[in-house]
Scaffold this active site. Sequence first.
Site, PDB file in Angstrom:
ATOM      1  N   TYR A   1     -21.320 -17.651   7.324  1.00  0.00           N
ATOM      2  CA  TYR A   1     -21.058 -18.727   7.106  1.00  0.00           C
ATOM      3  C   TYR A   1     -20.781 -19.385   9.087  1.00  0.00           C
ATOM      4  CZ  TYR A   1     -20.304 -23.939   6.215  1.00  0.00           C
ATOM      5  OH  TYR A   1     -21.101 -25.493   6.447  1.00  0.00           O
TER       6      TYR A   1
ATOM      7  N   ASP B   1     -19.043 -15.560  16.348  1.00  0.00           N
ATOM      8  CA  ASP B   1     -18.683 -17.052  15.586  1.00  0.00           C
ATOM      9  C   ASP B   1     -16.887 -16.552  15.630  1.00  0.00           C
ATOM     10  OD1 ASP B   1     -19.796 -19.102  12.404  1.00  0.00           O
ATOM     11  OD2 ASP B   1     -17.931 -18.984  14.369  1.00  0.00           O
TER      12      ASP B   1
ATOM     13  N   LYS C   1     -11.180 -24.516  14.469  1.00  0.00           N
ATOM     14  CA  LYS C   1      -9.542 -24.879  13.986  1.00  0.00           C
ATOM     15  C   LYS C   1      -8.974 -25.451  15.168  1.00  0.00           C
ATOM     16  CE  LYS C   1     -12.327 -22.473  10.285  1.00  0.00           C
ATOM     17  NZ  LYS C   1     -12.467 -23.405   9.058  1.00  0.00           N
TER      18      LYS C   1
HETATM   19  P1  KE4 Z   1     -16.821 -26.660  10.871  1.00  0.00           P
HETATM   20  O1  KE4 Z   1     -18.088 -27.918  11.415  1.00  0.00           O
HETATM   21  O2  KE4 Z   1     -16.469 -27.012   9.431  1.00  0.00           O
HETATM   22  O3  KE4 Z   1     -15.873 -27.280  11.514  1.00  0.00           O
HETATM   23  O4  KE4 Z   1     -16.965 -25.708  11.261  1.00  0.00           O
HETATM   24  C1  KE4 Z   1     -18.045 -24.473  10.680  1.00  0.00           C
HETATM   25  C2  KE4 Z   1     -17.979 -23.242  10.811  1.00  0.00           C
HETATM   26  C3  KE4 Z   1     -18.215 -22.107  11.218  1.00  0.00           C
HETATM   27  N1  KE4 Z   1     -17.866 -20.835  11.753  1.00  0.00           N
HETATM   28  C4  KE4 Z   1     -17.551 -20.599  10.699  1.00  0.00           C
HETATM   29  C5  KE4 Z   1     -16.498 -19.090  10.926  1.00  0.00           C
HETATM   30  C6  KE4 Z   1     -16.487 -21.043   9.328  1.00  0.00           C
HETATM   31  O5  KE4 Z   1     -16.128 -20.331   8.967  1.00  0.00           O
HETATM   32  C7  KE4 Z   1     -17.209 -22.779   9.576  1.00  0.00           C
HETATM   33  C8  KE4 Z   1     -15.922 -23.052   8.362  1.00  0.00           C
HETATM   34  N2  KE4 Z   1     -15.411 -22.835   7.417  1.00  0.00           N
HETATM   35  C9  KE4 Z   1     -15.355 -23.829   6.541  1.00  0.00           C
HETATM   36  C10 KE4 Z   1     -13.889 -22.460   5.437  1.00  0.00           C
HETATM   37  N3  KE4 Z   1     -15.102 -21.543   5.011  1.00  0.00           N
HETATM   38  C11 KE4 Z   1     -14.624 -25.383   6.426  1.00  0.00           C
HETATM   39  C12 KE4 Z   1     -14.557 -25.385   5.419  1.00  0.00           C
HETATM   40  C13 KE4 Z   1     -15.400 -26.819   4.906  1.00  0.00           C
HETATM   41  O6  KE4 Z   1     -16.620 -26.214   5.070  1.00  0.00           O
HETATM   42  O7  KE4 Z   1     -14.629 -27.751   4.334  1.00  0.00           O
END
Ligand code: KE4
Length: 442
Positions: free
Chosen positions: A145, A240, A268
């Site tokens: 993801y 990523d 993060k």
């Molecule tokens: P954000 O757009 O949520 O800041 O980041 C997206 C993203 C990109 N790449 C990786 C590897 C990620 O894990 C994420 C987002 N992680 C999720 C947890 N699986 C955020 C939690 C959520 O979606 O509420």
Amino acid sequence: MLNLEKSAAAFEEAKNLMPGGVNSPVRSYANVDCNPPFIDHAKGDRIFDIDGNEYIDYVGSWGPMVVGHAHPYVVKALQEAATRGTSYGAPTLLESELAKLVKTVYPSIEIIRMVNSGTEATMSALRLARGYTGRDKIVKFIGCYHGHSDSLLVNAGSGMATFGVPSSPGVTRGTAADTITVPYNDVAAITRVMNEEGDKIAAIIVEPVAGNMGCVPPRQGYLRTLRRLTEEHGALLIFDEVMCGFRASLGGAQAAYGITPDITCLGKIIGGGLPVAAYGGRRDIMMKVSPAGPVYQAGTLSGNPLAMTAGIETLKLITAEPEPGEPDISRVLTLKVKKLLLGWLEKAKEAGVTIQAHQAGSMFSIFFNENDVWNYDDSAASDQEAFKVWFKAMLEQHIYLAPSQFETLFMSSAHTDEDIEKTIEAAGPAFAAVAKMRAEKA
Ligand code: KE4
């Protein structure tokens, strides 16, 4: 039974205000058939809901809280920064300070652009890769993801995988057609795709340690294969590291596995809990980004002074030189996770339940699976019913875990040995509840 009355009422009201009552799907607890606690505050490794329940927190806001919640240095710096204004939309020394801190830990990042979310970082990195190579197609891995930009919502993992939506409505066929998806950790599959389509591929984007199918590290040599294939076919390699950055090791997966990507996405932890993400990499590539180059990308709150401040203080804490003879923070966190997982494995064995326990530095997860887990299909084949029972039994004992088999857990420097012991002990009754559920179903 946990008293979640106020949270339940708050959730009902929230459902009339926001889709599903939340601002991000996984928080709805829809995957574990119970209501989510509404959080009032957090401190260190503890999180407190509006009903007065206190939990030991291993979600850590999905990764950012590596030094624990409300770290005094971060709070103090934010309080001071707020008195100087909250946003200027103009260059500041803070952005250069955070950029320098990131570059010291990620030597592959020669030039960096700050953005506000991991989604923005990966979306921009892909646009840059397409602009730099002049090619349209990208490759991503099933179960990985990278946020919710259209090109990447094709067989996405994380919340998407949990909700079983192979690709989201609203993503056009044209967009999806430019995204090729292959199983993670499958050398033959990616080799075949690159041999067949390599000259059309702008980039391979990968979570070098997957965290959105549960925590699934790469097989031995896998990342080196991706590096070789992208070089052979003139495609870019995008790591990523939004989740595994600063966690697989301080220098992320690229340091842990010794592979240099062309572009790295971070998020993060570099915001310390405030909205910061970034993409960066080779100078010749990054200098294509506006205004230095033609690839457009912008953001009102990019490099926001409060967000930069939280990121700077957090990175200063995790990159600080340890006392002579003391292990560095990455080593300490790795050992804390090892202790926790060994304890959980012991408790699972006592209950007659087989689990797979995966760790990459300070990120970790378990799978209710007789066999090891190397990709999304393996993860999805795990016993989701067992996960739900275990999750709810742990929550009842005030252990706050990610409400989905496809998520990852996070250790922080605030987690005490005493709290890790409590978390191990709580797993005994939780695994027993799984064994009981299975016996009743048999
Ligand atoms: P954000 O757009 O949520 O800041 O980041 C997206 C993203 C990109 N790449 C990786 C590897 C990620 O894990 C994420 C987002 N992680 C999720 C947890 N699986 C955020 C939690 C959520 O979606 O509420």
